[in-house]
Design an enzyme around this catalytic site. Sequence first.
Site, PDB file in Angstrom:
ATOM      1  CG  HIS A 117      -1.962  -1.270   1.017  1.00 41.91           C
ATOM      2  ND1 HIS A 117      -2.839  -1.594   2.276  1.00 41.91           N
ATOM      3  CD2 HIS A 117      -2.867  -2.124   0.085  1.00 41.91           C
ATOM      4  CE1 HIS A 117      -3.878  -2.488   2.076  1.00 41.91           C
ATOM      5  NE2 HIS A 117      -3.108  -2.554   0.269  1.00 41.91           N
ATOM      6  CB  ALA A 147       0.939  -7.798  17.485  1.00 41.24           C
TER       7      ALA A 147
HETATM    8  N1  APR Z   1      -2.498  -6.611  17.803  1.00 42.13           N
HETATM    9  C1  APR Z   1      -2.768  -7.488  17.339  1.00 42.13           C
HETATM   10  N2  APR Z   1      -3.691  -7.342  16.660  1.00 42.13           N
HETATM   11  C2  APR Z   1      -4.258  -6.042  16.764  1.00 42.13           C
HETATM   12  C3  APR Z   1      -3.790  -4.933  17.921  1.00 42.13           C
HETATM   13  C4  APR Z   1      -3.355  -5.316  18.500  1.00 42.13           C
HETATM   14  N3  APR Z   1      -2.673  -4.669  19.424  1.00 42.13           N
HETATM   15  N4  APR Z   1      -4.568  -4.034  17.787  1.00 42.13           N
HETATM   16  C5  APR Z   1      -5.650  -3.965  16.448  1.00 42.13           C
HETATM   17  N5  APR Z   1      -5.783  -5.330  16.234  1.00 42.13           N
HETATM   18  C6  APR Z   1      -5.968  -5.248  14.690  1.00 42.13           C
HETATM   19  C7  APR Z   1      -7.901  -5.132  15.185  1.00 42.13           C
HETATM   20  O1  APR Z   1      -8.245  -6.267  15.650  1.00 42.13           O
HETATM   21  C8  APR Z   1      -7.847  -5.523  13.527  1.00 42.13           C
HETATM   22  O2  APR Z   1      -8.186  -6.594  13.260  1.00 42.13           O
HETATM   23  O3  APR Z   1      -5.503  -5.182  13.943  1.00 42.13           O
HETATM   24  C9  APR Z   1      -7.055  -5.195  13.091  1.00 42.13           C
HETATM   25  C10 APR Z   1      -7.094  -4.221  12.305  1.00 42.13           C
HETATM   26  O4  APR Z   1      -7.473  -3.754  10.897  1.00 42.13           O
HETATM   27  P1  APR Z   1      -7.440  -2.589  10.107  1.00 42.13           P
HETATM   28  O5  APR Z   1      -8.172  -1.456  11.137  1.00 42.13           O
HETATM   29  O6  APR Z   1      -8.675  -2.823   9.998  1.00 42.13           O
HETATM   30  O7  APR Z   1      -6.346  -2.235   9.362  1.00 42.13           O
HETATM   31  P2  APR Z   1      -5.987  -2.741   8.272  1.00 42.13           P
HETATM   32  O8  APR Z   1      -6.434  -4.483   8.851  1.00 42.13           O
HETATM   33  O9  APR Z   1      -4.311  -3.056   8.413  1.00 42.13           O
HETATM   34  O10 APR Z   1      -6.740  -2.064   6.930  1.00 42.13           O
HETATM   35  C11 APR Z   1      -6.078  -2.477   5.645  1.00 42.13           C
HETATM   36  O11 APR Z   1      -7.362  -0.373   5.285  1.00 42.13           O
HETATM   37  O12 APR Z   1      -7.823   1.521   5.015  1.00 42.13           O
HETATM   38  C12 APR Z   1      -6.737   0.158   5.200  1.00 42.13           C
HETATM   39  O13 APR Z   1      -4.709   1.392   3.494  1.00 42.13           O
HETATM   40  C13 APR Z   1      -5.722   1.162   4.881  1.00 42.13           C
HETATM   41  O14 APR Z   1      -3.606  -0.743   4.871  1.00 42.13           O
HETATM   42  C14 APR Z   1      -4.753  -0.893   5.562  1.00 42.13           C
HETATM   43  C15 APR Z   1      -6.243  -1.494   4.567  1.00 42.13           C
END
Ligand code: APR
Length: 254
Positions: free
Chosen positions: A126, A237
């Site tokens: 991304h 994580a």
């Molecule tokens: N440890 C592990 N997982 C975690 C933690 C943590 N401390 N805190 C939150 N999470 C998890 C949440 O439960 C969720 O499932 O991380 C995930 C974050 O999800 P999103 O906010 O949707 O982020 P992501 O999946 O990276 O989004 C994908 O969406 O808007 C776009 O371009 C942006 O790259 C991004 C893409």
Amino acid sequence: MRGLPRPVILIRCRMNLSSNIVVLTGAGISADSGVPTFRDSGGIWAKYDYREVATPEGYAANPALVHEFYNLRRAGLKEVKPNPAHKALAQLEEAMAEAGGSLTLVTQNVDDLHERGGSKSVLHMHGELTKVCCTACGDVRAWLHDLSLKTECPVCRALGTLRPHIVWFGEMPMLMDEIAEAIAVADQFVSIGTSGSVYPAAGFVSEARSLGIPCMEINLKPSENAYLFDTAFYGPAAEQVPLWLDRLRSSGSR
Ligand code: APR
């Protein structure tokens, strides 16, 4: 004698440091460093309308607002540090290379915490907050400063043509061929800290499954496509990734 086709029996070796592992990370891996996620409560998309700040249409309508959004996030990188999950993946990359295996680290994150955690090779599908691209001449370069409509491209000297080197909604993610090639020869696919709601990254697990590759999820809680994973470990994580590295090092069985 003609009969039913013979069943395909997949024989997969036990996972160890000499395997080929593909890891996909999302915002959750940087959450323990203090970087906000997108879709958790209080996440970035609760504060901003993604159509205004993360689409080509939003940029065309109000580039100053888009610059302000990414300037804030770029400046925020100075306030955060890699956490034990980033560091564990860097150690894993090194240990696997030494043992004759390979780790392909694919991230949806645009921060630089994997690199600062010590990872040498990171596929930023991304894009990267620390790079800019000139819409006039196509130059892509490292950039740690703010951007504005008055910023001049160092190559073609055009004004206001530098944009964040970020894949916005509606744009094609980067490095897709390289990622598909890595999944095709993987012994395991591991997804860490992603909600599994944004494609094509959310589809990697199905791609891996269709090839008979064992899939594991590490997340705070089950993701949207949790049912597609064979194994899962839930918790922060920063705790769970180092534990996985320990398991790989000691038993080589997961
Ligand atoms: N440890 C592990 N997982 C975690 C933690 C943590 N401390 N805190 C939150 N999470 C998890 C949440 O439960 C969720 O499932 O991380 C995930 C974050 O999800 P999103 O906010 O949707 O982020 P992501 O999946 O990276 O989004 C994908 O969406 O808007 C776009 O371009 C942006 O790259 C991004 C893409």
